[in-house]
Design a protein around this motif. Structure first.
Motif, PDB file in Angstrom:
ATOM      1  N   ASP A  95       3.359  -8.893   0.065  1.00 54.33           N
ATOM      2  CA  ASP A  95       2.230  -9.519  -1.013  1.00 54.33           C
ATOM      3  C   ASP A  95       1.725  -7.249  -1.444  1.00 54.33           C
ATOM      4  O   ASP A  95       2.082  -6.351  -1.113  1.00 54.33           O
ATOM      5  CB  ASP A  95       1.576  -9.949  -0.594  1.00 54.33           C
ATOM      6  CG  ASP A  95       0.555  -9.155   0.642  1.00 54.33           C
ATOM      7  OD1 ASP A  95       0.713  -8.122   0.917  1.00 54.33           O
ATOM      8  OD2 ASP A  95       0.204  -9.620   1.383  1.00 54.33           O
ATOM      9  N   GLU A  96       0.442  -8.175  -2.300  1.00 53.64           N
ATOM     10  CA  GLU A  96       0.115  -6.839  -2.893  1.00 53.64           C
ATOM     11  C   GLU A  96      -1.010  -5.388  -2.181  1.00 53.64           C
ATOM     12  O   GLU A  96      -1.317  -4.622  -2.350  1.00 53.64           O
ATOM     13  CB  GLU A  96      -1.072  -6.486  -3.908  1.00 53.64           C
ATOM     14  CG  GLU A  96      -0.455  -7.581  -5.635  1.00 53.64           C
ATOM     15  CD  GLU A  96      -1.350  -8.091  -6.334  1.00 53.64           C
ATOM     16  OE1 GLU A  96      -2.323  -7.369  -6.303  1.00 53.64           O
ATOM     17  OE2 GLU A  96      -0.983  -8.521  -7.464  1.00 53.64           O
ATOM     18  N   ARG A 111      10.380 -11.007  -7.824  1.00 54.20           N
ATOM     19  CA  ARG A 111       9.780 -10.478  -6.832  1.00 54.20           C
ATOM     20  C   ARG A 111       9.063  -9.693  -6.431  1.00 54.20           C
ATOM     21  O   ARG A 111      10.155  -8.494  -6.128  1.00 54.20           O
ATOM     22  CB  ARG A 111      10.901 -11.307  -5.683  1.00 54.20           C
ATOM     23  CG  ARG A 111      10.519 -12.975  -6.116  1.00 54.20           C
ATOM     24  CD  ARG A 111      10.251 -14.088  -5.453  1.00 54.20           C
ATOM     25  NE  ARG A 111       9.286 -13.498  -4.736  1.00 54.20           N
ATOM     26  CZ  ARG A 111       9.554 -14.737  -3.030  1.00 54.20           C
ATOM     27  NH1 ARG A 111      10.397 -15.849  -3.388  1.00 54.20           N
ATOM     28  NH2 ARG A 111       8.765 -14.886  -2.083  1.00 54.20           N
ATOM     29  N   LEU A 112       7.703  -9.589  -5.997  1.00 52.30           N
ATOM     30  CA  LEU A 112       7.264  -7.829  -5.194  1.00 52.30           C
ATOM     31  C   LEU A 112       8.428  -7.925  -3.939  1.00 52.30           C
ATOM     32  O   LEU A 112       7.731  -8.317  -3.162  1.00 52.30           O
ATOM     33  CB  LEU A 112       5.826  -8.398  -4.600  1.00 52.30           C
ATOM     34  CG  LEU A 112       5.404  -7.236  -5.370  1.00 52.30           C
ATOM     35  CD1 LEU A 112       5.150  -5.701  -5.617  1.00 52.30           C
ATOM     36  CD2 LEU A 112       3.452  -7.195  -4.820  1.00 52.30           C
ATOM     37  N   HIS A 113       8.630  -6.656  -3.922  1.00 48.79           N
ATOM     38  CA  HIS A 113       9.451  -5.896  -2.940  1.00 48.79           C
ATOM     39  C   HIS A 113       9.013  -4.696  -2.515  1.00 48.79           C
ATOM     40  O   HIS A 113       8.749  -3.843  -3.559  1.00 48.79           O
ATOM     41  CB  HIS A 113      10.880  -6.140  -3.238  1.00 48.79           C
ATOM     42  CG  HIS A 113      11.169  -5.558  -4.148  1.00 48.79           C
ATOM     43  ND1 HIS A 113      11.616  -6.288  -5.454  1.00 48.79           N
ATOM     44  CD2 HIS A 113      12.077  -4.381  -4.444  1.00 48.79           C
ATOM     45  CE1 HIS A 113      12.288  -5.969  -6.450  1.00 48.79           C
ATOM     46  NE2 HIS A 113      12.131  -4.297  -5.928  1.00 48.79           N
ATOM     47  N   GLN A 135       0.795   5.152  -3.530  1.00 48.42           N
ATOM     48  CA  GLN A 135       2.145   4.623  -3.985  1.00 48.42           C
ATOM     49  C   GLN A 135       0.858   3.430  -5.085  1.00 48.42           C
ATOM     50  O   GLN A 135      -0.339   3.768  -5.454  1.00 48.42           O
ATOM     51  CB  GLN A 135       1.867   3.189  -2.939  1.00 48.42           C
ATOM     52  CG  GLN A 135       0.484   1.919  -2.750  1.00 48.42           C
ATOM     53  CD  GLN A 135       0.314   1.073  -1.059  1.00 48.42           C
ATOM     54  OE1 GLN A 135       1.211   2.017  -0.541  1.00 48.42           O
ATOM     55  NE2 GLN A 135       0.117   0.450  -1.459  1.00 48.42           N
ATOM     56  N   PHE A 136       2.116   2.491  -5.741  1.00 50.51           N
ATOM     57  CA  PHE A 136       1.834   2.238  -6.939  1.00 50.51           C
ATOM     58  C   PHE A 136       2.232   0.636  -7.211  1.00 50.51           C
ATOM     59  O   PHE A 136       3.771   1.166  -6.616  1.00 50.51           O
ATOM     60  CB  PHE A 136       1.824   2.778  -8.285  1.00 50.51           C
ATOM     61  CG  PHE A 136       3.234   3.718  -8.600  1.00 50.51           C
ATOM     62  CD1 PHE A 136       4.252   2.591  -9.726  1.00 50.51           C
ATOM     63  CD2 PHE A 136       3.582   4.133  -8.684  1.00 50.51           C
ATOM     64  CE1 PHE A 136       4.804   3.045 -10.113  1.00 50.51           C
ATOM     65  CE2 PHE A 136       4.352   4.873  -8.042  1.00 50.51           C
ATOM     66  CZ  PHE A 136       5.569   4.430  -9.466  1.00 50.51           C
ATOM     67  N   ILE A 137       1.951  -0.660  -7.865  1.00 55.28           N
ATOM     68  CA  ILE A 137       2.996  -1.829  -8.277  1.00 55.28           C
ATOM     69  C   ILE A 137       2.476  -1.782 -10.071  1.00 55.28           C
ATOM     70  O   ILE A 137       2.305  -1.120 -10.777  1.00 55.28           O
ATOM     71  CB  ILE A 137       2.027  -3.085  -7.738  1.00 55.28           C
ATOM     72  CG1 ILE A 137       2.131  -2.834  -6.483  1.00 55.28           C
ATOM     73  CG2 ILE A 137       2.796  -4.408  -8.893  1.00 55.28           C
ATOM     74  CD1 ILE A 137       1.250  -3.882  -5.811  1.00 55.28           C
ATOM     75  N   TYR A 138       4.413  -1.960  -9.835  1.00 52.09           N
ATOM     76  CA  TYR A 138       4.307  -2.427 -11.626  1.00 52.09           C
ATOM     77  C   TYR A 138       5.674  -2.878 -11.637  1.00 52.09           C
ATOM     78  O   TYR A 138       6.389  -3.276 -11.024  1.00 52.09           O
ATOM     79  CB  TYR A 138       5.037  -0.286 -12.063  1.00 52.09           C
ATOM     80  CG  TYR A 138       7.235  -0.238 -11.668  1.00 52.09           C
ATOM     81  CD1 TYR A 138       7.823  -0.589 -12.288  1.00 52.09           C
ATOM     82  CD2 TYR A 138       7.176  -0.031 -10.210  1.00 52.09           C
ATOM     83  CE1 TYR A 138       9.121  -1.250 -11.655  1.00 52.09           C
ATOM     84  CE2 TYR A 138       8.360   0.321  -9.571  1.00 52.09           C
ATOM     85  CZ  TYR A 138       9.029   0.251 -11.189  1.00 52.09           C
ATOM     86  OH  TYR A 138      10.540   0.084 -10.432  1.00 52.09           O
ATOM     87  N   GLU A 192       7.910  -3.864  -8.047  1.00 52.92           N
ATOM     88  CA  GLU A 192       8.121  -2.885  -7.186  1.00 52.92           C
ATOM     89  C   GLU A 192       6.283  -2.757  -6.370  1.00 52.92           C
ATOM     90  O   GLU A 192       6.089  -2.250  -7.144  1.00 52.92           O
ATOM     91  CB  GLU A 192       8.995  -1.835  -6.983  1.00 52.92           C
ATOM     92  CG  GLU A 192      10.448  -2.057  -7.016  1.00 52.92           C
ATOM     93  CD  GLU A 192      11.072  -1.226  -7.163  1.00 52.92           C
ATOM     94  OE1 GLU A 192      12.454  -1.571  -6.776  1.00 52.92           O
ATOM     95  OE2 GLU A 192      10.943   0.341  -8.066  1.00 52.92           O
ATOM     96  N   LEU A 193       6.211  -2.678  -5.445  1.00 52.94           N
ATOM     97  CA  LEU A 193       4.995  -1.734  -4.753  1.00 52.94           C
ATOM     98  C   LEU A 193       6.145  -0.540  -4.467  1.00 52.94           C
ATOM     99  O   LEU A 193       6.626  -0.713  -2.895  1.00 52.94           O
ATOM    100  CB  LEU A 193       4.628  -2.229  -3.177  1.00 52.94           C
ATOM    101  CG  LEU A 193       2.971  -1.778  -2.329  1.00 52.94           C
ATOM    102  CD1 LEU A 193       2.314  -2.958  -2.528  1.00 52.94           C
ATOM    103  CD2 LEU A 193       3.785  -0.640  -2.116  1.00 52.94           C
TER     104      LEU A 193
END
Length: 174
Positions: free
Chosen positions: A13-14, A32-34, A101-104, A116-117
């Protein structure tokens, strides 16, 4: 379209809490976020080591990016995964430090979605990498000013996550 084995990615998750695993290609098809990681390497001349991804990679083949990027295994510490993949992809190891870290999320022309995280690590290395040709087509050390100018002039030659790393994190020192 090259895809090594039936490798799984860790769905998160985030807040980076593990939700399970999924086959890598399926996760990219569904967006899917991974969990992922990226390693930035500088030499003592403050040049960044970048590599050109093998052209037959299933996404972003032939694009320039940071020294190493991949996905940790389930229950593998992200830093351990980064060190393992740096050896497997670039043929060396060096000490690295976590810097953020970052999410994109981005959709590629082939319909795959990268979500991705991304855990970011930085290190120093002055030697000559011995890259795995299945992963890496070319590599070079490049000065930051030259890199930024080339990204501005030819953004299509670089991966999405790498452009974000350069914009948001370059200038940090180990």
């Amino acid at each position: 379209m090259e895809l090594t084995g039936t490798k799984n990615v860790v769905l998160v998750d985030e807040n980076d809490h593990v939700l399970g695993t999924m086959e890598k290609l399926q996760a990219h098809q569904e967006g899917r976020l991974h969990r992922a990681f990226s390693v930035i390497i500088f030499n003592d001349n403050d040049e960044m080591l970048i590599h050109k991804r093998a052209s037959d990679k299933y996404h972003c083949g032939g694009l320039w990016t940071n020294a190493c990027c991949s996905h940790p295994r389930l229950n593998e510490a992200v830093k351990d995964a980064a060190l393992r993949r740096m050896q497997e992809e670039m043929g060396f190891t060096t000490s690295i430090e976590y810097i953020g870290q970052f999410i994109y999320k981005t959709e590629f022309e082939n319909g795959l979605i990268e979500h991705e995280l991304d855990h970011l690590f930085m290190g120093k290395f002055n030697g000559e990498p011995k890259p795995n040709p299945e992963e890496v087509e070319d590599f070079k050390y490049i000065g930051i000013d030259e890199l930024k100018l080339d990204i501005e002039k030819s953004p299509q030659n670089y991966t999405v996550w790498f452009k974000k790393i350069v914009a948001d994190y370059v200038g940090w020192n180990v």
